[in-house]
Design an enzyme around this catalytic site. Structure first.
Site, PDB file in Angstrom:
ATOM      1  N   ASP A   1       1.108  -0.836   0.001  1.00  0.00           N
ATOM      2  CA  ASP A   1       0.442   0.196   0.338  1.00  0.00           C
ATOM      3  C   ASP A   1       0.766   1.009  -0.508  1.00  0.00           C
ATOM      4  O   ASP A   1       2.512   1.449   0.230  1.00  0.00           O
ATOM      5  CB  ASP A   1      -1.355   0.231   1.316  1.00  0.00           C
ATOM      6  CG  ASP A   1      -2.217   0.781   0.867  1.00  0.00           C
ATOM      7  OD1 ASP A   1      -3.242   0.654   0.231  1.00  0.00           O
ATOM      8  OD2 ASP A   1      -2.252   1.955   1.464  1.00  0.00           O
TER       9      ASP A   1
ATOM     10  N   TYR B   1     -12.595   7.536 -14.590  1.00  0.00           N
ATOM     11  CA  TYR B   1     -13.078   6.167 -14.479  1.00  0.00           C
ATOM     12  C   TYR B   1     -13.395   5.198 -14.387  1.00  0.00           C
ATOM     13  O   TYR B   1     -13.101   4.049 -14.330  1.00  0.00           O
ATOM     14  CB  TYR B   1     -12.961   6.595 -12.875  1.00  0.00           C
ATOM     15  CG  TYR B   1     -13.538   5.400 -11.585  1.00  0.00           C
ATOM     16  CD1 TYR B   1     -12.623   4.638 -11.245  1.00  0.00           C
ATOM     17  CD2 TYR B   1     -14.812   4.848 -11.697  1.00  0.00           C
ATOM     18  CE1 TYR B   1     -12.804   3.466 -10.573  1.00  0.00           C
ATOM     19  CE2 TYR B   1     -14.922   3.547 -11.230  1.00  0.00           C
ATOM     20  CZ  TYR B   1     -14.145   2.899 -10.443  1.00  0.00           C
ATOM     21  OH  TYR B   1     -14.067   2.153  -9.081  1.00  0.00           O
TER      22      TYR B   1
ATOM     23  N   PRO C   1     -15.247   2.209   2.691  1.00  0.00           N
ATOM     24  CA  PRO C   1     -14.964   3.485   3.067  1.00  0.00           C
ATOM     25  C   PRO C   1     -14.140   4.262   2.643  1.00  0.00           C
ATOM     26  O   PRO C   1     -14.840   5.568   1.816  1.00  0.00           O
ATOM     27  CB  PRO C   1     -13.708   3.442   4.161  1.00  0.00           C
ATOM     28  CG  PRO C   1     -14.092   2.288   4.758  1.00  0.00           C
ATOM     29  CD  PRO C   1     -14.406   0.952   3.806  1.00  0.00           C
ATOM     30  N   MET C   2     -13.733   4.009   0.901  1.00  0.00           N
ATOM     31  CA  MET C   2     -13.392   4.938  -0.620  1.00  0.00           C
ATOM     32  C   MET C   2     -14.750   5.306  -0.343  1.00  0.00           C
ATOM     33  O   MET C   2     -15.047   6.177  -1.450  1.00  0.00           O
ATOM     34  CB  MET C   2     -12.629   4.227  -1.002  1.00  0.00           C
ATOM     35  CG  MET C   2     -12.575   5.153  -2.966  1.00  0.00           C
ATOM     36  SD  MET C   2     -11.313   4.150  -3.825  1.00  0.00           S
ATOM     37  CE  MET C   2      -9.462   4.363  -2.933  1.00  0.00           C
TER      38      MET C   2
ATOM     39  N   ASP D   1       4.662   3.229  -4.111  1.00  0.00           N
ATOM     40  CA  ASP D   1       3.697   4.041  -4.506  1.00  0.00           C
ATOM     41  C   ASP D   1       3.089   3.958  -5.895  1.00  0.00           C
ATOM     42  O   ASP D   1       3.906   3.606  -7.072  1.00  0.00           O
ATOM     43  CB  ASP D   1       3.688   5.431  -4.452  1.00  0.00           C
ATOM     44  CG  ASP D   1       3.033   6.732  -5.178  1.00  0.00           C
ATOM     45  OD1 ASP D   1       2.252   6.455  -5.559  1.00  0.00           O
ATOM     46  OD2 ASP D   1       3.629   7.737  -5.713  1.00  0.00           O
TER      47      ASP D   1
ATOM     48  N   ARG E   1     -17.885  13.184   2.246  1.00  0.00           N
ATOM     49  CA  ARG E   1     -16.470  14.171   2.555  1.00  0.00           C
ATOM     50  C   ARG E   1     -17.207  15.250   0.925  1.00  0.00           C
ATOM     51  O   ARG E   1     -17.159  16.520   1.338  1.00  0.00           O
ATOM     52  CB  ARG E   1     -14.964  13.910   2.113  1.00  0.00           C
ATOM     53  CG  ARG E   1     -14.927  12.730   3.946  1.00  0.00           C
ATOM     54  CD  ARG E   1     -13.912  13.224   4.415  1.00  0.00           C
ATOM     55  NE  ARG E   1     -12.578  12.668   3.647  1.00  0.00           N
ATOM     56  CZ  ARG E   1     -12.576  10.819   3.253  1.00  0.00           C
ATOM     57  NH1 ARG E   1     -13.276  10.090   4.219  1.00  0.00           N
ATOM     58  NH2 ARG E   1     -12.329  10.268   2.851  1.00  0.00           N
TER      59      ARG E   1
END
Length: 269
Positions: A42, A164, A200-201, A70, A208
């Protein structure tokens, strides 16, 4: 123990801040539960370490190692693959579970910026290609291997943001190319297409970005799911990945597996 003695590199093993479990972390935990030895990769080492601690303490992980990388840097991905090969001598499974959309400032075809397009493309598609580039020689040499790439039903459904959708559609065809070009080496490559997921993503990030409560986002998405009007979770994606990674799927390659509660079946014709 469906993955006993298997070596898995899972890219995207951490988790975004929020409620519940993400696809990547859930996959690590299910693979650990089934006996795999895992390199948990990660960009956030702390998040990868947290996943590893859960895997060891709650899911009986035999051996699991966090690794910081990364996906926008080929050298990081090459280092992760090389580390796993040096440590365990082989790599049986590569699972690429990294993707961003609204968090990368994706936009409509008339609003997308060059910076957002480049970032999202690098994370969603180029990182996948580069990870596979470095694992393929290892799998070809050992005459076996499984590659699982996480796309999205957004590749086929109406979706407002251009990058996306484009990258997730490209991932499907790229994985099919991997499957046919590497079949002679005993390598299988398949794509999973999550639908609307309570992760969560997907939820907390949207709350948010769009200034809504988590409850509002959940309700808006639940109603769109044909199956019980309830989103799936990271565990649904993890269970699909477990099947594709296991020998139970030994005759499956080039497949595109929706995990979407009937979302694609519900497309207008």
């Amino acid at each position: 123990m469906r993955l006993q003695d298997k070596i898995a590199v899972i890219i995207g093993a951490g988790q975004s801040p929020g409620v519940g479990v993400g696809n990547g972390r859930a996959t690590v935990l299910r693979f650990a539960q089934e006996g795999a030895r895992i390199l948990a990769v990660d960009r956030s080492l702390a998040s990868a370490e947290e996943t590893c601690e859960i895997a060891k303490n709650e899911y009986g992980a035999i051996e699991i190692v966090p690794f910081e990388a990364d996906v926008c840097k080929e050298s990081d991905l090459a280092a992760a693959i090389a580390f796993a090969k040096e440590k365990w001598g082989r790599i049986d499974i590569l699972h690429y579970n990294v993707g961003i959309s609204v968090s990368g400032k994706d936009g409509s075809p008339t609003e997308i910026t060059e910076e957002a397009f480049d970032l999202i493309t690098h994370v969603n598609l180029r990182g996948c290609v580069m990870a596979c580039k470095h694992v393929l020689p290892i799998m070809q040499a050992q005459q076996s291997g499984v590659i699982i790439n996480i796309s999205s039903i957004s590749a086929f459904q109406r979706y407002p943001w251009v990058t996306y959708k484009a990258t997730k559609a490209a991932m499907i065809e790229y994985t099919k190319q991997l499957a046919i070009e590497n079949a002679e080496f005993g390598i299988r490559a398949n794509t999973i297409l999550p639908g609307l997921m309570d992760t969560p993503m997907a939820i907390d990030t949207r709350a948010r970005v769009f200034g809504k409560t988590r409850e509002q986002v959940v309700a808006e998405r639940n109603v769109k799911v044909p199956l019980r009007h309830r989103m799936g979770t990271g565990w649904d994606v993890a269970n699909a990945a477990l099947f594709l990674a296991s020998d139970e799927a030994q005759f499956i390659t080039g497949a595109v597996l929706p995990v979407d509660g009937g979302g694609l079946v519900n497309l207008p014709r």
